[in-house]
Design an enzyme around this catalytic site. Structure first.
Site, mmCIF file in Angstrom:
data_model
loop_
_atom_site.group_PDB
_atom_site.id
_atom_site.type_symbol
_atom_site.label_atom_id
_atom_site.label_comp_id
_atom_site.label_asym_id
_atom_site.label_seq_id
_atom_site.Cartn_x
_atom_site.Cartn_y
_atom_site.Cartn_z
ATOM 1 N N ASN A 166 38.780 0.683 61.602
ATOM 2 C CA ASN A 166 39.839 0.032 62.375
ATOM 3 C C ASN A 166 39.278 -1.268 62.931
ATOM 4 O O ASN A 166 38.524 -1.265 63.897
ATOM 5 C CB ASN A 166 40.290 0.974 63.509
ATOM 6 C CG ASN A 166 41.312 0.319 64.426
ATOM 7 O OD1 ASN A 166 41.844 -0.747 64.119
ATOM 8 N ND2 ASN A 166 41.584 0.947 65.562
ATOM 9 N N TRP A 167 39.656 -2.352 62.299
ATOM 10 C CA TRP A 167 39.082 -3.648 62.688
ATOM 11 C C TRP A 167 39.671 -4.194 63.990
ATOM 12 O O TRP A 167 39.172 -5.172 64.541
ATOM 13 C CB TRP A 167 39.296 -4.674 61.560
ATOM 14 C CG TRP A 167 38.413 -4.466 60.369
ATOM 15 C CD1 TRP A 167 37.497 -3.445 60.187
ATOM 16 C CD2 TRP A 167 38.329 -5.285 59.201
ATOM 17 N NE1 TRP A 167 36.872 -3.595 58.978
ATOM 18 C CE2 TRP A 167 37.372 -4.720 58.344
ATOM 19 C CE3 TRP A 167 38.994 -6.447 58.786
ATOM 20 C CZ2 TRP A 167 37.045 -5.283 57.104
ATOM 21 C CZ3 TRP A 167 38.682 -7.005 57.552
ATOM 22 C CH2 TRP A 167 37.705 -6.426 56.720
ATOM 23 N N LYS A 168 40.759 -3.631 64.436
ATOM 24 C CA LYS A 168 41.436 -4.116 65.655
ATOM 25 C C LYS A 168 41.720 -5.619 65.508
ATOM 26 O O LYS A 168 42.017 -6.067 64.413
ATOM 27 C CB LYS A 168 40.602 -3.780 66.895
ATOM 28 C CG LYS A 168 40.219 -2.301 66.917
ATOM 29 C CD LYS A 168 39.660 -1.831 68.212
ATOM 30 C CE LYS A 168 39.334 -0.347 68.084
ATOM 31 N NZ LYS A 168 38.961 0.272 69.345
ATOM 32 N N HIS A 185 47.798 4.262 68.055
ATOM 33 C CA HIS A 185 46.444 4.075 68.583
ATOM 34 C C HIS A 185 46.511 3.954 70.111
ATOM 35 O O HIS A 185 47.473 3.418 70.653
ATOM 36 C CB HIS A 185 45.808 2.822 67.979
ATOM 37 C CG HIS A 185 44.358 2.713 68.315
ATOM 38 N ND1 HIS A 185 43.929 2.190 69.513
ATOM 39 C CD2 HIS A 185 43.250 3.112 67.651
ATOM 40 C CE1 HIS A 185 42.603 2.260 69.553
ATOM 41 N NE2 HIS A 185 42.172 2.816 68.441
ATOM 42 N N GLU A 240 45.170 2.021 72.125
ATOM 43 C CA GLU A 240 45.352 0.654 72.640
ATOM 44 C C GLU A 240 46.813 0.230 72.564
ATOM 45 O O GLU A 240 47.307 -0.525 73.399
ATOM 46 C CB GLU A 240 44.433 -0.314 71.882
ATOM 47 C CG GLU A 240 42.984 -0.162 72.352
ATOM 48 C CD GLU A 240 41.936 -0.364 71.275
ATOM 49 O OE1 GLU A 240 42.215 -1.012 70.256
ATOM 50 O OE2 GLU A 240 40.800 0.149 71.465
ATOM 51 N N GLU A 246 41.092 10.899 69.018
ATOM 52 C CA GLU A 246 40.272 9.863 69.654
ATOM 53 C C GLU A 246 40.397 9.968 71.169
ATOM 54 O O GLU A 246 41.348 9.429 71.750
ATOM 55 C CB GLU A 246 40.749 8.472 69.212
ATOM 56 C CG GLU A 246 40.719 8.244 67.719
ATOM 57 C CD GLU A 246 40.683 6.761 67.375
ATOM 58 O OE1 GLU A 246 39.721 6.343 66.734
ATOM 59 O OE2 GLU A 246 41.608 6.020 67.762
ATOM 60 N N GLY A 259 35.148 2.702 72.268
ATOM 61 C CA GLY A 259 34.459 1.463 72.650
ATOM 62 C C GLY A 259 33.517 1.603 73.836
ATOM 63 O O GLY A 259 33.066 0.609 74.395
ATOM 64 N N SER A 299 33.561 5.753 69.434
ATOM 65 C CA SER A 299 32.112 5.484 69.437
ATOM 66 C C SER A 299 31.355 6.170 68.310
ATOM 67 O O SER A 299 30.213 6.616 68.491
ATOM 68 C CB SER A 299 31.500 5.822 70.800
ATOM 69 O OG SER A 299 32.046 4.980 71.801
ATOM 70 N N GLY A 309 35.815 2.113 64.924
ATOM 71 C CA GLY A 309 36.223 0.799 65.419
ATOM 72 C C GLY A 309 35.068 -0.183 65.334
ATOM 73 O O GLY A 309 34.723 -0.679 64.253
ATOM 74 N N GLY A 310 34.447 -0.445 66.464
ATOM 75 C CA GLY A 310 33.383 -1.446 66.562
ATOM 76 C C GLY A 310 32.357 -1.384 65.452
ATOM 77 O O GLY A 310 32.005 -2.412 64.854
HETATM 78 P P1 PGA Z 1 35.282 2.566 68.537
HETATM 79 O O1 PGA Z 1 36.879 2.590 68.306
HETATM 80 O O2 PGA Z 1 34.664 3.160 67.293
HETATM 81 O O3 PGA Z 1 34.945 1.138 68.748
HETATM 82 O O4 PGA Z 1 35.004 3.427 69.729
HETATM 83 C C1 PGA Z 1 37.497 3.630 67.618
HETATM 84 C C2 PGA Z 1 38.992 3.358 67.524
HETATM 85 O O5 PGA Z 1 39.544 2.768 68.465
HETATM 86 O O6 PGA Z 1 39.634 3.719 66.526
#
Ligand code: PGA
Length: 247
Positions: free
Chosen positions: A9-11, A95, A97, A166, A172, A207, A228-229
């Site tokens: 997930n590149w956001k 998601h 966010e 999640e 994050g 994470s 994500g990250g």
């Molecule tokens: P993260 O994000 O790996 O940076 O914690 C995961 C996500 O939001 O899908």
């Protein structure tokens, strides 16, 4: 046997140039995704390039959101019809966010999932409790409600739907639940999914990194990871895919 599913997930990261670089980096490393499913979800404006650039790499392309109507007066929204036209295969829906910053409710999530499936997009629905909810001992209740209101009763084929658990406090932050704790929640989720539960992939997200992915995805009810990250680093992403392939 459920095939492992790894999603990046590149956001709001990686514009067109970076997408091209990422895909070339993947090609240079001669990645193979044999035996597992992998996708990346770039921002909307990078999607056409991603579909072109990742062709032949084994990595599929997903979007991070859709709107539930096909077209019309919905300023700023993107329809599943447009994504299909591009050749996008997956879409992440709900998601945390989106829920936190854009007020997405379970009811909205449900409408989006229905539309995406109707247009033959594959869906990852994200669910998970906040830190506050967890501390109040409400994690299970919150997650079950997200499934009930967002998903139950919708018709789907098992291979077209995945759930990502999640925990919001793990996204994050570098904090994660113990893999066994995550496993426990995954088994609750599987049970809640009812008779289709056995075939649905339930990914863990929050994470996930090179050093911890294995302990999560080797749990019985954890069928992959939404990253994500750590998915923004080509080398690390490839390493994590290789870990999944070995399982
Ligand atoms: P993260 O994000 O790996 O940076 O914690 C995961 C996500 O939001 O899908």
């Amino acid at each position: 046997m459920r095939r492992l599913l790894i999603g990046g997930n590149w956001k709001m990261n990686n514009g067109i140039e970076e997408t091209i670089k990422f895909a070339s980096g993947i090609k240079e490393r001669k990645l193979s995704t044999e035996g597992i499913d992998v996708f990346v979800a770039p921002p909307f404006t990078s999607l056409p390039e991603a579909v072109r650039s990742f062709k032949g790499t084994g990595i599929r392309v997903g979007a991070q959101n859709i709107f539930w109507e096909d077209e019309g007066a919905y300023t700023g929204e993107i329809s599943s019809v447009f994504l299909k036209e591009l050749g996008v295969e997956w879409v992440i829906i709900g998601h945390s966010e989106r829920r936190t910053y854009f007020g997405e409710t379970n009811a909205a999530v449900r409408k989006k999932i229905e539309k995406a499936l109707q247009k033959q997009l594959k869906v990852v629905i994200c669910i998970g409790e906040t830190e506050e909810e967890r501390e109040a001992g409400r994690a299970k209740e919150v997650v079950e409600k997200q499934i009930e209101e967002g998903l139950l009763g919708i018709e789907y084929r098992e291979e077209n739907l995945a759930v990502a658990y999640e925990p919001v406090w793990a996204i994050g932050t570098g904090k994660t639940p113990h893999p066994e704790e995550a496993q426990e929640m995954h088994s609750i989720i599987r049970e809640k999914l009812g008779n289709k539960g056995d075939g649905i992939r339930i990914m863990y997200g929050g994470s996930v990194k090179v050093h911890n992915i294995k302990e999560f995805i080797t749990q019985e009810d954890i069928d992959g990871a939404l990253i994500g990250g750590a998915s923004l680093d080509i080398g690390g992403f490839v390493e994590m895919i290789n870990v999944a392939k070995e399982i």
